[in-house]
Design a protein around this motif. Structure first.
Motif, PDB file in Angstrom:
ATOM      1  N   GLU A 107       0.854  -1.211   0.000  1.00  6.73           N
ATOM      2  CA  GLU A 107       0.000   0.000   0.000  1.00  6.73           C
ATOM      3  C   GLU A 107       0.876   1.242   0.000  1.00  6.73           C
ATOM      4  N   THR A 108       2.023   1.152   0.694  1.00  5.14           N
ATOM      5  CA  THR A 108       2.966   2.278   0.718  1.00  5.14           C
ATOM      6  C   THR A 108       4.225   1.813  -0.001  1.00  5.14           C
ATOM      7  N   PRO A 109       4.317   2.095  -1.305  1.00  8.20           N
ATOM      8  CA  PRO A 109       5.429   1.536  -2.095  1.00  8.20           C
ATOM      9  C   PRO A 109       6.792   1.957  -1.543  1.00  8.20           C
ATOM     10  N   GLU A 110       7.706   0.991  -1.469  1.00 10.06           N
ATOM     11  CA  GLU A 110       9.064   1.299  -1.012  1.00 10.06           C
ATOM     12  C   GLU A 110       9.909   1.640  -2.242  1.00 10.06           C
ATOM     13  N   ALA A 111      11.125   2.094  -1.972  1.00  2.00           N
ATOM     14  CA  ALA A 111      12.034   2.425  -3.088  1.00  2.00           C
ATOM     15  C   ALA A 111      12.124   1.211  -4.004  1.00  2.00           C
ATOM     16  N   HIS A 112      12.033   1.460  -5.292  1.00  2.00           N
ATOM     17  CA  HIS A 112      11.954   0.329  -6.217  1.00  2.00           C
ATOM     18  C   HIS A 112      13.320  -0.322  -6.412  1.00  2.00           C
ATOM     19  N   GLY A 113      13.286  -1.650  -6.402  1.00  2.00           N
ATOM     20  CA  GLY A 113      14.514  -2.401  -6.596  1.00  2.00           C
ATOM     21  C   GLY A 113      14.855  -2.502  -8.071  1.00  2.00           C
ATOM     22  N   GLY A 139      38.437  -2.500 -18.662  1.00  2.00           N
ATOM     23  CA  GLY A 139      37.743  -3.392 -19.584  1.00  2.00           C
ATOM     24  C   GLY A 139      38.578  -4.581 -20.029  1.00  2.00           C
ATOM     25  N   PRO A 140      37.955  -5.751 -20.277  1.00  4.83           N
ATOM     26  CA  PRO A 140      36.533  -6.010 -20.061  1.00  4.83           C
ATOM     27  C   PRO A 140      36.242  -6.389 -18.598  1.00  4.83           C
ATOM     28  N   ASP A 141      35.404  -5.570 -17.950  1.00  2.71           N
ATOM     29  CA  ASP A 141      35.017  -5.844 -16.562  1.00  2.71           C
ATOM     30  C   ASP A 141      33.727  -5.086 -16.265  1.00  2.71           C
ATOM     31  N   TRP A 142      33.223  -5.270 -15.032  1.00  2.00           N
ATOM     32  CA  TRP A 142      31.965  -4.625 -14.688  1.00  2.00           C
ATOM     33  C   TRP A 142      31.916  -4.262 -13.220  1.00  2.00           C
ATOM     34  N   LEU A 143      30.972  -3.405 -12.872  1.00  2.01           N
ATOM     35  CA  LEU A 143      30.658  -3.079 -11.480  1.00  2.01           C
ATOM     36  C   LEU A 143      29.167  -3.330 -11.341  1.00  2.01           C
ATOM     37  N   GLU A 144      28.836  -4.368 -10.544  1.00  2.18           N
ATOM     38  CA  GLU A 144      27.421  -4.737 -10.404  1.00  2.18           C
ATOM     39  C   GLU A 144      26.691  -3.759  -9.496  1.00  2.18           C
ATOM     40  N   LEU A 145      25.442  -3.464  -9.839  1.00  2.16           N
ATOM     41  CA  LEU A 145      24.601  -2.580  -9.036  1.00  2.16           C
ATOM     42  C   LEU A 145      23.310  -3.299  -8.672  1.00  2.16           C
ATOM     43  N   PRO A 146      22.667  -2.910  -7.536  1.00  2.00           N
ATOM     44  CA  PRO A 146      23.178  -2.016  -6.500  1.00  2.00           C
ATOM     45  C   PRO A 146      24.475  -2.580  -5.887  1.00  2.00           C
ATOM     46  N   LEU A 147      25.278  -1.685  -5.305  1.00  2.00           N
ATOM     47  CA  LEU A 147      26.549  -2.115  -4.722  1.00  2.00           C
ATOM     48  C   LEU A 147      26.291  -3.138  -3.620  1.00  2.00           C
ATOM     49  N   PRO A 148      27.181  -4.122  -3.464  1.00  2.00           N
ATOM     50  CA  PRO A 148      26.965  -5.155  -2.436  1.00  2.00           C
ATOM     51  C   PRO A 148      27.001  -4.559  -1.028  1.00  2.00           C
ATOM     52  N   VAL A 149      26.249  -5.187  -0.127  1.00  2.00           N
ATOM     53  CA  VAL A 149      26.196  -4.731   1.260  1.00  2.00           C
ATOM     54  C   VAL A 149      26.901  -5.773   2.119  1.00  2.00           C
ATOM     55  N   ALA A 150      27.693  -5.296   3.092  1.00  2.00           N
ATOM     56  CA  ALA A 150      28.435  -6.222   3.962  1.00  2.00           C
ATOM     57  C   ALA A 150      27.470  -7.001   4.859  1.00  2.00           C
TER      58      ALA A 150
END
Length: 325
Positions: A107-113, A139-150
């Motif tokens: 009912e109260t939308p949270e920040a969208h994933g 390159g060739p490489d990447w940074l995944e998002l959202p950033l990982p959380v400890a």
């Protein structure tokens, strides 16, 4: 090419691409199909910026000329936060933002994933996150998002290797069939008419592929009123896209649930409007084991209203992975 100013919304439907030059031609942005980008007003330092609401684009930094050494600097908006991106000469960087379609919208939308990434196929780019931490990507490489959380012990999850650079970062190859359909779709656009006015008509096209392309386009510009109409479309492809697009749009702003209720009430009898709203809000994964919910879904799968049947099949598939067979 035309000049595009700050605040401009650039919606690029499949299977097209859009291109922007900036920094006096030092940088080239290729916006991929099914993407929505907003031009951010320049920063105090005059730095160009793009807010990627959804989809993907590729930024290419020109090779360093003797008269123009140095790097290319861009601001990138992702999920309401600003990143800074620095590309060294000759670097190619792709940015992806793929919003999640939630199982059950609250009912109260949270920040969208979302799922996302910075991909560097060639050269070196430095992405500085909103907290000011710089991430160098060679390159060739990447940074995944959202950033990982400890985790609780302060350990970060192991970085996943980039197995393959996404296809969309390379040259676009359309099959002859898609090319011919794209030509038909393009011809249906009315140049000086607002997209909101011309595209709903294209969505009613007898050709299911054209109808689907138009529905995807309406989803990109969040034209929820025509999307509600398309729930009754003769084409199953267009109906499925309309459901998915409405469910991505719903959690984006707190008023959207009320807008949807009003629109459903205009287009459906009261009982069907109420059922459509519940089905678009969705169900939690545990609901698959709830007898009442299961009975209600089975009931809706036999509803006389096509839109309700389609929504019920859609939700049963999401809950169980089972199709209509």
């Amino acid at each position: 090419g035309e000049m595009v100013g700050p605040g401009a919304n650039l919606a690029v439907p499949e299977p097209f691409q859009g291109q922007l030059e900036f920094d006096g031609g030092k940088g080239l942005v290729t916006i991929q199909g099914h993407s929505l980008v907003v031009i951010i007003p320049p920063a105090a330092d005059g730095r160009f910026g793009l807010d990627l609401q959804r989809g993907s684009f590729v930024i290419r930094a020109g090779s360093a000329a003797a008269d123009a050494p140095g790097s290319l600097n861009v601001r990138i908006g992702i999920a309401g936060q600003i990143w800074r991106l620095e590309l060294q000469a000759g670097a190619v960087c792709g940015v992806l933002v793929k919003p999640f379609e939630p199982a059950r919208i609250s009912e109260t939308p949270e920040a969208h994933g979302y799922d996302g990434a910075f991909y560097v196929s060639e050269g070196i780019a430095i992405a500085t996150d909103p907290a000011g931490q710089a991430h160098e990507i060679k390159g060739p490489d990447w940074l995944e998002l959202p950033l990982p959380v400890a985790d609780a012990s302060g350990k970060l999850p192991k970085k996943r290797p980039l197995l393959v650079v996404p296809k969309w970062m390379g040259p676009q190859h359309l099959s002859p069939i898609v090319q011919s359909k794209a030509v038909v779709f393009e011809k249906k656009f009315v140049m000086n008419e607002a997209v909101e006015l011309s595209v709903p008509e294209i969505a009613e096209d007898a050709n299911p592929f054209i109808s689907q392309m138009a529905t995807e386009c309406l989803g990109l510009i969040e034209a929820y009123s025509p999307l509600v109409s398309i729930l009754k479309s003769q084409h199953v492809e267009a109906r499925k896209v309309a459901i998915s697009e409405l469910r991505l749009w719903l959690p984006r702003h707190s008023d959207n649930q009320e807008f949807l209720k009003t629109e459903l009430a205009k287009q459906f009898p009261p009982e069907a409007a109420d059922a459509a709203f519940k089905l678009l809000m969705g169900f939690a994964p545990d609901d698959a084991y709830n007898k009442l919910v299961s009975m209600q879904l089975i009931d809706w799968m036999g509803d006389p209203e096509l839109a309700i049947r389609e929504l019920a099949f859609y939700q049963v598939y999401r809950l169980t992975g089972k199709t209509r067979e």
